[in-house]
Design a protein around this motif. Structure first.
Motif, short mmCIF file in Angstrom:
data_model
loop_
_atom_site.label_atom_id
_atom_site.label_comp_id
_atom_site.label_asym_id
_atom_site.label_seq_id
_atom_site.Cartn_x
_atom_site.Cartn_y
_atom_site.Cartn_z
N ALA A 249 1.05 -1.36 0.01
CA ALA A 249 -0.04 -0.15 -0.17
C ALA A 249 0.91 1.08 0.10
N VAL A 250 0.69 2.40 -0.62
CA VAL A 250 1.01 3.62 -0.78
C VAL A 250 -0.11 4.65 -0.08
N LEU A 251 0.34 5.19 1.05
CA LEU A 251 -0.41 6.13 1.76
C LEU A 251 0.22 7.29 1.74
N ASP A 252 -0.55 8.37 1.35
CA ASP A 252 -0.34 9.71 1.57
C ASP A 252 -0.93 10.44 2.25
N VAL A 253 -2.23 10.15 2.85
CA VAL A 253 -3.21 10.75 3.62
C VAL A 253 -3.54 9.94 4.77
N PRO A 260 0.55 9.39 14.18
CA PRO A 260 1.45 9.44 15.33
C PRO A 260 2.81 8.37 15.38
N GLU A 261 3.45 8.86 16.14
CA GLU A 261 4.76 7.60 15.91
C GLU A 261 4.47 6.37 16.40
N SER A 262 3.47 6.21 17.36
CA SER A 262 3.11 4.66 17.91
C SER A 262 2.17 4.10 16.69
N HIS A 263 1.93 4.49 15.82
CA HIS A 263 0.92 4.20 14.71
C HIS A 263 1.65 2.81 14.04
N PRO A 264 1.06 1.57 13.75
CA PRO A 264 1.81 0.32 13.48
C PRO A 264 2.11 0.64 11.71
N PHE A 265 1.40 1.52 11.30
CA PHE A 265 1.83 1.39 9.72
C PHE A 265 3.43 1.97 9.67
N TRP A 266 4.03 2.70 10.69
CA TRP A 266 5.28 3.00 10.49
C TRP A 266 6.26 1.95 10.29
N ASP A 267 5.90 0.95 11.05
CA ASP A 267 7.00 -0.22 11.15
C ASP A 267 6.72 -1.43 9.94
N ASP A 268 5.68 -1.02 9.02
CA ASP A 268 5.58 -2.29 8.35
C ASP A 268 5.98 -1.93 6.69
N ALA A 269 7.15 -2.79 6.52
CA ALA A 269 7.71 -2.54 5.26
C ALA A 269 6.86 -2.58 4.04
N ARG A 270 5.56 -3.06 4.17
CA ARG A 270 4.66 -3.16 3.01
C ARG A 270 4.07 -1.89 2.76
N ILE A 271 3.99 -1.10 3.64
CA ILE A 271 3.36 0.29 3.43
C ILE A 271 4.30 1.46 3.17
N HIS A 272 4.02 1.94 2.36
CA HIS A 272 4.71 3.27 1.76
C HIS A 272 4.22 4.54 2.25
N ILE A 273 4.91 5.31 3.12
CA ILE A 273 4.22 6.42 3.66
C ILE A 273 4.85 7.93 3.20
#
Length: 313
Positions: A249-253, A260-273
């Motif tokens: 997934a690519v997420l811009d919004v 938040p720094e605690s959000h799990p999306f930050w730590d998932d390599a499959r998600i481009h932020i």
């Protein structure tokens, strides 16, 4: 003429004032931001805003039109204090569409050509070309065929990607297989290996990127969300990735920005932020357009870009 400005910071709204005056627009400026009370005297005739609070329009009750410094007007449409007769005006900024198309092309190429693998290859001093990526192997679907969606779809189609689009009502676009309405949504999803969301945020589209939507896409698909964070059911994304229904997934919004720094999306390599930068506004061009529209409205002329409150765009 009185204009009220609102942005999360006073410095930004003061930039807007400077640019409008540089266009020769004569007005008295007032500022309202999250930290301070309004400045200036008298009620405003027009408002130039980004994500304004309810209190602004409770205080300024004679505003004739609200100009949104951005493409989507969903934050303004939510305001209960804004009377029905007040016109909401969005930007008609072709450069925003071009920038979003540029962003999409970068992310699509990163997916289809496995560009991330070359970062690791360089670190390992490994000369390892990825397999050839055929355009025909990567059908792409655009959710939303407004002006920006049409720009993106046209670009992808011109490069040779099989391109589909889905909208609320019928469309006829050269090189794009168009779907519309709820009855054709599942067929659209099934034909799209990469789904790109550029829908406006409405009651009907909130949470549209969800488990059911993902289930109708080909297994191992990707999503790119450049619409609004509220389009994505965040609780559905990680399970879809873990189960292999989505490959990335690519997420811009995001629903909360900054994320938040605690959000799990930050730590998932499959998600481009990325930090809501796909369609950055060219401030000088935006204020030039807003100045021209305010001047036109003030002498009774019609303008483009007025939001339909029923449809949300």
């Amino acid at each position: 003429m009185n204009i009220i400005f609102y942005s999360p910071t006073r410095a930004r709204s003061q930039q807007w004032e400077h640019h409008l005056k540089a266009q020769g627009l004569q007005f008295n400026a007032q500022h309202w931001d999250a930290e301070t009370t309004p400045s200036g005297d008298g009620e405003a005739d027009y408002a130039v805003v980004w994500q304004p609070p309810e209190q602004l329009f409770q205080h300024h009750t004679r505003v004739k039109a609200v100009f949104n410094v951005g493409a989507g007007a969903d934050a303004i449409l939510k305001l209960r204090s804004l009377p029905d007769h007040v016109r909401i005006v969005r930007l008609d900024d072709e450069e925003i569409g071009n920038k979003m198309a540029e962003y999409v092309l970068y992310m699509v190429a990163n997916i289809t050509r496995s560009m991330d693998c070359y970062t690791m290859a360089k670190a390992n001093k490994d000369w390892a070309p990825a397999p050839y990526a055929h355009f025909s192997d990567w059908p792409i679907g655009l959710m939303g065929l407004g002006k920006i969606g049409q720009q993106i779809a046209g670009m992808l189609s011109s490069l040779g990607y099989p391109t589909s689009g889905w909208a609320r009502s019928p469309r006829d676009l050269n090189g794009v297989n168009c779907y519309h309405g709820a009855d054709q949504f599942v067929d659209f999803l099934g034909a799209s290996r990469i789904v790109i969301n550029v829908l406006p945020l409405t009651d009907e589209t909130t949470g549209i990127l969800n488990t059911q939507t993902f289930s109708h896409m080909p297994r191992g698909s990707y999503i790119i969300n450049i619409g609004r964070g509220e389009h994505l059911d965040e609780t559905a994304l990680l399970p879809a990735l873990d189960q292999g229904q989505l490959a990335g997934a690519v997420l811009d919004v995001f629903r909360q920005e900054p994320l938040p720094e605690s959000h799990p999306f930050w730590d998932d390599a499959r998600i481009h932020i990325t930090p809501h930068i796909s369609g950055a506004t060219n401030l000088a061009l935006a204020m030039k357009q807003i100045a021209a529209k305010i001047a036109a409205l003030h002498v009774g002329q019609t303008i483009s870009g007025i939001v339909n409150r029923r449809t949300g765009y």
